[in-house]
Write a protein that holds these residues in place. Sequence first.
Motif, PDB file in Angstrom:
ATOM      1  N   PRO A  40       0.760  -1.150   0.035  1.00  0.00           N
ATOM      2  CA  PRO A  40      -0.008   0.035   0.040  1.00  0.00           C
ATOM      3  C   PRO A  40       0.886   1.504  -0.026  1.00  0.00           C
ATOM      4  CG  PRO A  40       0.295  -0.779   2.230  1.00  0.00           C
ATOM      5  CD  PRO A  40       0.803  -1.895   1.376  1.00  0.00           C
ATOM      6  N   VAL A  41       0.271   2.407  -0.585  1.00  0.00           N
ATOM      7  CA  VAL A  41       0.811   3.640  -0.412  1.00  0.00           C
ATOM      8  C   VAL A  41      -0.201   4.678  -0.361  1.00  0.00           C
ATOM      9  CG1 VAL A  41       1.855   5.334  -1.907  1.00  0.00           C
ATOM     10  CG2 VAL A  41       2.586   3.280  -2.556  1.00  0.00           C
ATOM     11  N   GLN A  42       0.048   5.413   0.890  1.00  0.00           N
ATOM     12  CA  GLN A  42      -0.786   6.357   1.397  1.00  0.00           C
ATOM     13  C   GLN A  42      -0.030   7.921   1.606  1.00  0.00           C
ATOM     14  OE1 GLN A  42      -3.009   5.743   5.194  1.00  0.00           O
ATOM     15  NE2 GLN A  42      -4.900   6.970   4.186  1.00  0.00           N
ATOM     16  N   VAL A  43      -0.544   8.790   1.230  1.00  0.00           N
ATOM     17  CA  VAL A  43       0.093  10.316   1.165  1.00  0.00           C
ATOM     18  C   VAL A  43      -0.890  11.248   2.183  1.00  0.00           C
ATOM     19  CG1 VAL A  43       0.760  12.059  -0.205  1.00  0.00           C
ATOM     20  CG2 VAL A  43       1.172   9.916  -0.996  1.00  0.00           C
ATOM     21  N   GLU A  44      -0.202  11.977   2.878  1.00  0.00           N
ATOM     22  CA  GLU A  44      -0.932  13.120   3.619  1.00  0.00           C
ATOM     23  C   GLU A  44      -0.323  14.445   3.341  1.00  0.00           C
ATOM     24  OE1 GLU A  44      -2.408  13.051   8.057  1.00  0.00           O
ATOM     25  OE2 GLU A  44      -0.371  13.781   7.976  1.00  0.00           O
ATOM     26  N   ILE A  45      -1.005  15.361   3.167  1.00  0.00           N
ATOM     27  CA  ILE A  45      -0.565  16.684   2.572  1.00  0.00           C
ATOM     28  C   ILE A  45      -1.001  17.725   3.620  1.00  0.00           C
ATOM     29  CG2 ILE A  45      -0.421  16.146   0.033  1.00  0.00           C
ATOM     30  CD1 ILE A  45      -2.941  18.068  -0.343  1.00  0.00           C
ATOM     31  N   THR A  46       0.264  18.882   3.883  1.00  0.00           N
ATOM     32  CA  THR A  46      -0.327  19.910   4.687  1.00  0.00           C
ATOM     33  C   THR A  46      -0.510  21.167   3.701  1.00  0.00           C
ATOM     34  OG1 THR A  46       0.895  18.958   6.391  1.00  0.00           O
ATOM     35  CG2 THR A  46       0.321  21.277   6.552  1.00  0.00           C
ATOM     36  N   VAL A  47      -1.555  21.891   3.869  1.00  0.00           N
ATOM     37  CA  VAL A  47      -1.955  22.874   2.837  1.00  0.00           C
ATOM     38  C   VAL A  47      -1.982  24.237   3.846  1.00  0.00           C
ATOM     39  CG1 VAL A  47      -3.460  23.745   1.224  1.00  0.00           C
ATOM     40  CG2 VAL A  47      -3.231  21.240   1.414  1.00  0.00           C
ATOM     41  N   ALA A  48      -1.388  25.059   3.164  1.00  0.00           N
ATOM     42  CA  ALA A  48      -1.559  26.486   4.042  1.00  0.00           C
ATOM     43  C   ALA A  48      -1.721  27.574   2.617  1.00  0.00           C
ATOM     44  CB  ALA A  48      -0.426  26.675   4.998  1.00  0.00           C
ATOM     45  N   ASP A  49      -2.766  28.182   2.849  1.00  0.00           N
ATOM     46  CA  ASP A  49      -2.728  29.390   1.969  1.00  0.00           C
ATOM     47  C   ASP A  49      -3.172  28.805   0.688  1.00  0.00           C
ATOM     48  OD1 ASP A  49      -2.979  31.210   4.137  1.00  0.00           O
ATOM     49  OD2 ASP A  49      -0.760  31.489   4.067  1.00  0.00           O
ATOM     50  N   GLY A  50      -3.693  27.656   0.474  1.00  0.00           N
ATOM     51  CA  GLY A  50      -3.977  27.273  -0.955  1.00  0.00           C
ATOM     52  C   GLY A  50      -2.880  26.444  -1.747  1.00  0.00           C
ATOM     53  N   GLU A  51      -1.647  26.294  -0.629  1.00  0.00           N
ATOM     54  CA  GLU A  51      -0.577  25.889  -1.300  1.00  0.00           C
ATOM     55  C   GLU A  51      -0.081  24.644  -0.586  1.00  0.00           C
ATOM     56  OE1 GLU A  51       2.890  28.216  -2.000  1.00  0.00           O
ATOM     57  OE2 GLU A  51       1.694  29.781  -3.078  1.00  0.00           O
ATOM     58  N   VAL A  52       0.576  23.449  -1.166  1.00  0.00           N
ATOM     59  CA  VAL A  52       0.890  22.451  -0.508  1.00  0.00           C
ATOM     60  C   VAL A  52       2.321  22.708   0.280  1.00  0.00           C
ATOM     61  CG1 VAL A  52       1.539  19.991  -0.756  1.00  0.00           C
ATOM     62  CG2 VAL A  52      -0.313  20.950  -2.169  1.00  0.00           C
ATOM     63  N   THR A  53       2.295  22.638   1.327  1.00  0.00           N
ATOM     64  CA  THR A  53       3.575  23.007   2.334  1.00  0.00           C
ATOM     65  C   THR A  53       4.506  21.786   2.755  1.00  0.00           C
ATOM     66  OG1 THR A  53       2.348  23.116   4.286  1.00  0.00           O
ATOM     67  CG2 THR A  53       2.768  25.133   2.983  1.00  0.00           C
ATOM     68  N   ALA A  54       3.598  20.812   2.810  1.00  0.00           N
ATOM     69  CA  ALA A  54       4.422  19.449   3.249  1.00  0.00           C
ATOM     70  C   ALA A  54       3.752  18.214   2.760  1.00  0.00           C
ATOM     71  CB  ALA A  54       4.266  19.418   4.863  1.00  0.00           C
ATOM     72  N   VAL A  55       4.603  17.067   2.525  1.00  0.00           N
ATOM     73  CA  VAL A  55       3.822  15.979   2.280  1.00  0.00           C
ATOM     74  C   VAL A  55       4.560  14.864   3.045  1.00  0.00           C
ATOM     75  CG1 VAL A  55       3.761  14.292   0.185  1.00  0.00           C
ATOM     76  CG2 VAL A  55       3.827  16.764  -0.059  1.00  0.00           C
ATOM     77  N   ASP A  56       3.699  13.987   3.652  1.00  0.00           N
ATOM     78  CA  ASP A  56       4.104  12.946   4.329  1.00  0.00           C
ATOM     79  C   ASP A  56       3.535  11.618   3.906  1.00  0.00           C
ATOM     80  OD1 ASP A  56       5.501  14.088   6.621  1.00  0.00           O
ATOM     81  OD2 ASP A  56       3.407  14.646   7.232  1.00  0.00           O
ATOM     82  N   VAL A  57       4.371  10.650   3.708  1.00  0.00           N
ATOM     83  CA  VAL A  57       3.868   9.316   3.199  1.00  0.00           C
ATOM     84  C   VAL A  57       3.765   8.273   4.374  1.00  0.00           C
ATOM     85  CG1 VAL A  57       4.908   7.194   1.954  1.00  0.00           C
ATOM     86  CG2 VAL A  57       5.440   9.580   0.905  1.00  0.00           C
ATOM     87  N   LEU A  58       2.536   8.013   4.560  1.00  0.00           N
ATOM     88  CA  LEU A  58       1.893   7.182   5.676  1.00  0.00           C
ATOM     89  C   LEU A  58       2.272   5.855   5.591  1.00  0.00           C
ATOM     90  CD1 LEU A  58      -1.342   9.216   6.405  1.00  0.00           C
ATOM     91  CD2 LEU A  58       0.754   9.607   7.537  1.00  0.00           C
ATOM     92  N   GLN A  59       2.105   5.174   4.331  1.00  0.00           N
ATOM     93  CA  GLN A  59       2.290   3.834   4.062  1.00  0.00           C
ATOM     94  C   GLN A  59       3.152   3.867   2.636  1.00  0.00           C
ATOM     95  OE1 GLN A  59      -0.988   1.150   4.202  1.00  0.00           O
ATOM     96  NE2 GLN A  59      -2.239   2.784   5.206  1.00  0.00           N
ATOM     97  N   GLN A  60       3.845   2.855   2.753  1.00  0.00           N
ATOM     98  CA  GLN A  60       4.587   2.552   1.379  1.00  0.00           C
ATOM     99  C   GLN A  60       5.147   1.307   1.495  1.00  0.00           C
ATOM    100  OE1 GLN A  60       8.150   5.015   1.611  1.00  0.00           O
ATOM    101  NE2 GLN A  60       8.819   4.152   3.821  1.00  0.00           N
ATOM    102  N   PRO A  61       5.438   0.773   0.347  1.00  0.00           N
ATOM    103  CA  PRO A  61       6.043  -0.945   0.188  1.00  0.00           C
ATOM    104  C   PRO A  61       7.146  -0.811   1.243  1.00  0.00           C
ATOM    105  CG  PRO A  61       5.115  -0.104  -1.863  1.00  0.00           C
ATOM    106  CD  PRO A  61       5.224   1.277  -0.773  1.00  0.00           C
ATOM    107  N   ASP A  62       7.177  -2.075   2.020  1.00  0.00           N
ATOM    108  CA  ASP A  62       8.381  -2.192   2.634  1.00  0.00           C
ATOM    109  C   ASP A  62       8.500  -3.735   2.857  1.00  0.00           C
ATOM    110  OD1 ASP A  62       6.502  -2.438   4.587  1.00  0.00           O
ATOM    111  OD2 ASP A  62       7.400  -1.104   5.873  1.00  0.00           O
TER     112      ASP A  62
END
Length: 155
Positions: A79-101
């Motif tokens: 599985p792959v799952q991504v979480e983004i943080t948005v501030a003022d309409g822009e993506v400011t951070a990206v975290d990968v919560l799940q990835q193949p391992d």
Amino acid sequence: MRRITLWALSTVTVLLLLLSYHTSTSSRTSLGAESSEVAQGAPDDVGGSSSGGSSSGGSSSGGSSSTATGDVTQTRWGPVQVEITVADGEVTAVDVLQQPDGNGRDQQINAYAIPVLKQETLSAQSADVDMVSGATVTSDGYVQSLQSALDKAGL
């Protein structure tokens, strides 16, 4: 007689090389070696992927920034799952919560590919990012989950 000797030496050499070959799951190597393997086009997880799975998404607010969690994308390797943080309409951070391992090779590929994909996302501010050579399936799953997160964030 010379041909037989040459043939025998060639056969022994090939056998020694085959027996000394170490598979990618035998051990982890340093990040420098991983990136050169991926850059040289090391074989990757070739195969299809499909969206699906559960969603733990939505967004939560914390001042002027919020997070959005993409759907879990099931790939051939996990599985792959991504979480983004948005501030003022822009993506400011990206975290990968799940990835193949599941094995050492997955870990090697993702140690190189995930930071590249994160940087591409922050630069593009969309899911229109370049795939990482040697990490095609992971890249595809990442993009699908990222698009889901962007949709949830309204971007």
